[in-house]
Design a protein around this motif. Structure first.
Motif, PDB file in Angstrom:
ATOM      1  N   SER A 113       0.815  -1.208   0.000  1.00  0.00           N
ATOM      2  CA  SER A 113       0.000   0.000   0.000  1.00  0.00           C
ATOM      3  C   SER A 113       0.853   1.264   0.000  1.00  0.00           C
ATOM      4  O   SER A 113       1.903   1.318   0.629  1.00  0.00           O
ATOM      5  N   HIS A 114       0.376   2.284  -0.696  1.00  0.00           N
ATOM      6  CA  HIS A 114       1.043   3.585  -0.682  1.00  0.00           C
ATOM      7  C   HIS A 114       0.764   4.322   0.624  1.00  0.00           C
ATOM      8  O   HIS A 114       1.547   5.167   1.034  1.00  0.00           O
ATOM      9  N   THR A 115      -0.366   4.029   1.246  1.00  0.00           N
ATOM     10  CA  THR A 115      -0.721   4.680   2.508  1.00  0.00           C
ATOM     11  C   THR A 115      -0.485   3.716   3.665  1.00  0.00           C
ATOM     12  O   THR A 115      -0.307   2.514   3.461  1.00  0.00           O
ATOM     13  N   GLU A 116      -0.524   4.263   4.850  1.00  0.00           N
ATOM     14  CA  GLU A 116      -0.305   3.453   6.042  1.00  0.00           C
ATOM     15  C   GLU A 116      -1.631   3.159   6.719  1.00  0.00           C
ATOM     16  O   GLU A 116      -2.601   3.899   6.570  1.00  0.00           O
ATOM     17  N   TYR A 117      -1.639   2.076   7.454  1.00  0.00           N
ATOM     18  CA  TYR A 117      -2.809   1.771   8.278  1.00  0.00           C
ATOM     19  C   TYR A 117      -2.385   1.844   9.729  1.00  0.00           C
ATOM     20  O   TYR A 117      -1.470   1.143  10.151  1.00  0.00           O
ATOM     21  N   ALA A 118      -3.034   2.706  10.454  1.00  0.00           N
ATOM     22  CA  ALA A 118      -2.754   2.812  11.881  1.00  0.00           C
ATOM     23  C   ALA A 118      -4.073   3.088  12.578  1.00  0.00           C
ATOM     24  O   ALA A 118      -4.743   4.073  12.267  1.00  0.00           O
ATOM     25  N   ALA A 119      -4.448   2.198  13.465  1.00  0.00           N
ATOM     26  CA  ALA A 119      -5.643   2.440  14.263  1.00  0.00           C
ATOM     27  C   ALA A 119      -5.339   3.617  15.180  1.00  0.00           C
ATOM     28  O   ALA A 119      -4.249   3.703  15.742  1.00  0.00           O
ATOM     29  N   PRO A 120      -6.274   4.546  15.302  1.00  0.00           N
ATOM     30  CA  PRO A 120      -6.010   5.708  16.154  1.00  0.00           C
ATOM     31  C   PRO A 120      -5.813   5.287  17.612  1.00  0.00           C
ATOM     32  O   PRO A 120      -6.444   4.332  18.067  1.00  0.00           O
ATOM     33  N   PRO A 121      -4.921   5.996  18.321  1.00  0.00           N
ATOM     34  CA  PRO A 121      -4.693   5.647  19.720  1.00  0.00           C
ATOM     35  C   PRO A 121      -5.926   5.898  20.591  1.00  0.00           C
ATOM     36  O   PRO A 121      -6.070   5.324  21.644  1.00  0.00           O
ATOM     37  N   ASP A 122      -6.803   6.743  20.120  1.00  0.00           N
ATOM     38  CA  ASP A 122      -8.053   6.994  20.848  1.00  0.00           C
ATOM     39  C   ASP A 122      -9.133   7.295  19.810  1.00  0.00           C
ATOM     40  O   ASP A 122      -8.975   6.979  18.642  1.00  0.00           O
ATOM     41  N   THR A 123     -10.189   7.910  20.217  1.00  0.00           N
ATOM     42  CA  THR A 123     -11.303   8.164  19.307  1.00  0.00           C
ATOM     43  C   THR A 123     -11.357   9.627  18.883  1.00  0.00           C
ATOM     44  O   THR A 123     -12.405  10.127  18.519  1.00  0.00           O
ATOM     45  N   ASP A 124     -10.220  10.302  18.905  1.00  0.00           N
ATOM     46  CA  ASP A 124     -10.113  11.713  18.544  1.00  0.00           C
ATOM     47  C   ASP A 124     -10.473  11.930  17.071  1.00  0.00           C
ATOM     48  O   ASP A 124      -9.756  11.462  16.177  1.00  0.00           O
TER      49      ASP A 124
END
Length: 187
Positions: A113-124
């Motif tokens: 993928s050209h983009t990254e996948y990162a689950a947010p550390p919170d729900t901000d």
């Protein structure tokens, strides 16, 4: 007095018919497609991975989003996720048309993928908007380069990426309307 410019359309239909019969096993890929089809399939598989990663990120964000603007932002995330999934399918279909096999291996999606996948550390919500905005800017840049690279060699693939690029620019515009820059964004 101007003389009319001759602009006559002429093709060798006999040669085209012969080539169509001779190379029927190549499906829709005709000699008019001058791209390096194997390399194009590789690049399109990168887009398949990118679109799936974006779909997953938007979907995850829509589910966990919280805050005063949650409904509005989650609805936009769901809409963008649906469109990313459609991009994924359209590009996978094009790979198949070109005689390739779409690479949907979950184990290698993030690496391709050209983009990254990162689950947010919170729900901000602002953090989610920012990460999706960054991802849209990345795909706008990379898809623009892919369109230039394809050029005239494969008009069908180029138009497909141009159509997707237009939708990605719309996503970025919508995210831009909601994003509140911070001092860390200056640069």
């Amino acid at each position: 007095m101007k003389t009319p410019v001759q602009n006559q359309f002429a093709i060798d239909i006999s040669r085209i018919r012969e080539e169509a019969r001779k190379h029927i096993t190549r499906g829709p890929v005709t000699p008019a497609n001058t791209s390096d089809v194997a390399r194009l399939i590789d690049v399109l598989n990168q887009i398949v991975a990118t679109e799936m990663v974006c779909y997953l990120r938007y979907t995850q964000n829509a589910i966990v989003a919280q805050g005063i603007d949650r409904e509005q932002v989650a609805a936009m995330f769901r809409e963008h996720a649906d469109e990313e999934l459609d991009h994924f399918r359209r590009v996978a279909d094009r790979i198949n048309q070109l005689g390739g096999s779409p690479d949907m291996d979950p184990a290698s999606l993030v690496a391709r993928s050209h983009t990254e996948y990162a689950a947010p550390p919170d729900t901000d919500l602002q953090g989610m908007i920012r990460e999706n905005f960054v991802a849209e800017r990345i795909v706008i840049e990379t898809y623009t380069e892919i369109v230039r690279w394809i050029g005239e060699s494969d008009p069908t693939s180029r138009r497909l990426i141009e159509d997707i690029l237009e939708e990605e620019e719309e996503h970025a515009d919508e995210l831009n309307d909601l994003y509140q820059p911070t001092s860390a964004d200056q640069g």
